[in-house]
Scaffold this active site. Structure first.
Site, PDB file in Angstrom:
ATOM      1  N   GLU A  64       0.837  -1.202   0.000  1.00  0.00           N
ATOM      2  CA  GLU A  64       0.000   0.000   0.000  1.00  0.00           C
ATOM      3  C   GLU A  64       0.871   1.250   0.000  1.00  0.00           C
ATOM      4  O   GLU A  64       0.600   2.207  -0.732  1.00  0.00           O
ATOM      5  CB  GLU A  64      -0.945   0.003   1.208  1.00  0.00           C
ATOM      6  CG  GLU A  64      -1.891   1.192   1.188  1.00  0.00           C
ATOM      7  CD  GLU A  64      -2.682   1.365   2.465  1.00  0.00           C
ATOM      8  OE1 GLU A  64      -3.827   1.842   2.385  1.00  0.00           O
ATOM      9  OE2 GLU A  64      -2.154   1.045   3.557  1.00  0.00           O
ATOM     10  N   TRP A  86      -8.685  -1.555   0.190  1.00  0.00           N
ATOM     11  CA  TRP A  86      -9.430  -0.356  -0.180  1.00  0.00           C
ATOM     12  C   TRP A  86     -10.747  -0.674  -0.896  1.00  0.00           C
ATOM     13  O   TRP A  86     -11.485   0.236  -1.273  1.00  0.00           O
ATOM     14  CB  TRP A  86      -8.570   0.543  -1.076  1.00  0.00           C
ATOM     15  CG  TRP A  86      -7.616   1.419  -0.325  1.00  0.00           C
ATOM     16  CD1 TRP A  86      -6.311   1.158  -0.025  1.00  0.00           C
ATOM     17  CD2 TRP A  86      -7.898   2.713   0.221  1.00  0.00           C
ATOM     18  NE1 TRP A  86      -5.760   2.211   0.677  1.00  0.00           N
ATOM     19  CE2 TRP A  86      -6.710   3.176   0.845  1.00  0.00           C
ATOM     20  CE3 TRP A  86      -9.031   3.526   0.253  1.00  0.00           C
ATOM     21  CZ2 TRP A  86      -6.623   4.416   1.479  1.00  0.00           C
ATOM     22  CZ3 TRP A  86      -8.946   4.763   0.889  1.00  0.00           C
ATOM     23  CH2 TRP A  86      -7.754   5.191   1.495  1.00  0.00           C
ATOM     24  N   TYR A 128      -4.392   9.795  -0.819  1.00  0.00           N
ATOM     25  CA  TYR A 128      -2.991  10.009  -0.451  1.00  0.00           C
ATOM     26  C   TYR A 128      -2.032  10.257  -1.611  1.00  0.00           C
ATOM     27  O   TYR A 128      -1.358  11.289  -1.674  1.00  0.00           O
ATOM     28  CB  TYR A 128      -2.480   8.804   0.350  1.00  0.00           C
ATOM     29  CG  TYR A 128      -3.186   8.568   1.645  1.00  0.00           C
ATOM     30  CD1 TYR A 128      -2.811   9.236   2.812  1.00  0.00           C
ATOM     31  CD2 TYR A 128      -4.244   7.653   1.723  1.00  0.00           C
ATOM     32  CE1 TYR A 128      -3.460   9.005   4.012  1.00  0.00           C
ATOM     33  CE2 TYR A 128      -4.896   7.419   2.918  1.00  0.00           C
ATOM     34  CZ  TYR A 128      -4.506   8.095   4.073  1.00  0.00           C
ATOM     35  OH  TYR A 128      -5.154   7.863   5.244  1.00  0.00           O
ATOM     36  N   CYS A 180      -6.140   9.667   6.999  1.00  0.00           N
ATOM     37  CA  CYS A 180      -5.978   9.451   8.444  1.00  0.00           C
ATOM     38  C   CYS A 180      -4.548   9.797   8.854  1.00  0.00           C
ATOM     39  O   CYS A 180      -4.325  10.642   9.706  1.00  0.00           O
ATOM     40  CB  CYS A 180      -6.316   8.010   8.807  1.00  0.00           C
ATOM     41  SG  CYS A 180      -8.045   7.582   8.516  1.00  0.00           S
ATOM     42  N   ARG A 213      -4.527  11.640  12.348  1.00  0.00           N
ATOM     43  CA  ARG A 213      -5.661  12.323  12.981  1.00  0.00           C
ATOM     44  C   ARG A 213      -6.660  11.330  13.558  1.00  0.00           C
ATOM     45  O   ARG A 213      -7.330  11.594  14.545  1.00  0.00           O
ATOM     46  CB  ARG A 213      -6.373  13.245  11.991  1.00  0.00           C
ATOM     47  CG  ARG A 213      -7.046  12.477  10.876  1.00  0.00           C
ATOM     48  CD  ARG A 213      -8.095  13.234  10.101  1.00  0.00           C
ATOM     49  NE  ARG A 213      -8.653  12.361   9.071  1.00  0.00           N
ATOM     50  CZ  ARG A 213      -9.719  11.587   9.237  1.00  0.00           C
ATOM     51  NH1 ARG A 213     -10.373  11.578  10.380  1.00  0.00           N
ATOM     52  NH2 ARG A 213     -10.143  10.816   8.254  1.00  0.00           N
ATOM     53  N   ASP A 216      -7.350   3.785  14.222  1.00  0.00           N
ATOM     54  CA  ASP A 216      -8.040   2.548  14.584  1.00  0.00           C
ATOM     55  C   ASP A 216      -6.990   1.611  15.184  1.00  0.00           C
ATOM     56  O   ASP A 216      -6.227   0.983  14.453  1.00  0.00           O
ATOM     57  CB  ASP A 216      -8.680   1.971  13.316  1.00  0.00           C
ATOM     58  CG  ASP A 216      -9.134   0.520  13.444  1.00  0.00           C
ATOM     59  OD1 ASP A 216      -9.127  -0.022  14.569  1.00  0.00           O
ATOM     60  OD2 ASP A 216      -9.485  -0.066  12.403  1.00  0.00           O
TER      61      ASP A 216
END
Length: 311
Positions: A64, A86, A128, A180, A213, A216
């Site tokens: 990734e 994804w 991203y 994130c 930010r 999980d």
């Protein structure tokens, strides 16, 4: 005896269980949440922080990261690498838009087989990679933040402006998921390590801080830590430095309520030795790495733990 680096992660999970703020989140699954957390990992001896209290599929995580670095935003190229992390977002969008209750397997097969279908339904928007490599300013000019970072590390390594980020306010509503892990900052220093190989002698040390930010802890954080460590190793090699510290900072750090069993299992296990990473090849550019370039040794984790992804 030195404390195992993975204990930092387990401490966060324990804190969430004992003191986390119970709240309903965007996914409506519900979380135990805290605000602000930090972990630090020393990578200077080749340590690769792939957590051991459950198996982390580090190759998927690194693939990734390699995808991000190429600037791509379509899941088709990920699926070709057998990376399915994804798919949930475009699949959900497709089902809602068409009313077709297609299975994930069939959806992925169509994305792989049909370029037109992939173009319409497999793109995640300006996520991203788009922001890292092709940020478009108000005048329409593209900015390659990664290339600028590499050049600055080479030519002005004490700069306080060595960073890239993905929180492009004007394009958030076009993204499948707002970023994130959103800000990466780099810092170089003299290498004072008492044990240095001939190849490391005289080289500066480069460290990296990542601000996430939304974190999980059950599924995402172990994945993110390992791919961020891979990024630091790659950047260090590209600028002829040695990896220093990976510093991870979380904003809203949370444990999904349906991950409680996972968390209890993690806390019942004793961390094992972290593996080592060696890059076997030095590509001409940061986006030239392949998964085969990552030689990881000594990874002997506890068994994997299955848990649902909140979409």
């Amino acid at each position: 005896m030195m404390r195992h680096p993975e204990q930092q992660y387990l401490d966060i999970i324990r804190h969430l269980i004992e003191k986390g703020d119970r709240r309903i989140d965007r996914t409506e699954v519900g979380t135990l949440s805290m605000f602000g957390a930090m972990m630090r990992f020393d990578l200077s001896d080749g340590t690769f922080p792939v957590f051991t209290t459950k198996r982390v599929y580090w190759k998927t995580a690194v693939k990734e990261m390699l995808w991000f670095l190429t600037g791509q935003t379509n899941i088709q190229s990920l699926l070709k690498e057998n990376v399915r992390i994804w798919t949930d977002w475009p699949l959900d969008k497709y089902r809602k838009a068409t009313g077709d209750a297609i299975s994930q397997e069939d959806f992925e097969a169509r994305v792989l087989a049909d370029d037109d279908f992939a173009g319409e339904w497999g793109d995640l928007g300006p996520v991203y990679g788009k922001q890292w490599r092709r940020w478009v300013d108000a005048q329409g000019k593209e900015h390659d933040q990664i290339a600028t970072l590499i050049e600055t590390l080479k030519n002005n390594p004490t700069s306080r402006r060595m960073l890239f980020h993905a929180w492009n306010v004007g394009e958030l509503d076009q993204m499948a998921l707002p970023p994130c892990h959103m800000t990466y900052q780099f810092y170089t220093s003299e290498n004072h390590s008492p044990v240095q190989s001939d190849g490391e002698r005289g080289k500066r040390k480069v460290s990296m801080l990542c601000l996430q930010r939304s974190a999980d802890t059950g599924l995402g954080v172990p994945f993110n830590i390992c791919q961020q460590a891979a990024l630091l190793h790659m950047v260090a090699q590209q600028v002829d430095m040695v990896p220093g510290e990976l510093i991870w900072m979380g904003g809203d750090v949370h444990l999904y309520l349906n991950h409680r069993e996972l968390a209890d299992t993690l806390l019942s296990r004793e961390p094992k030795a972290l593996p080592k990473l060696k890059l076997v090849r030095r590509p001409d550019a940061i986006d030239g790495y392949r998964i085969e370039d990552f030689d990881v040794t000594g990874y002997d984790p506890h068994p994997p733990i299955e848990a649902p992804v909140a979409v």
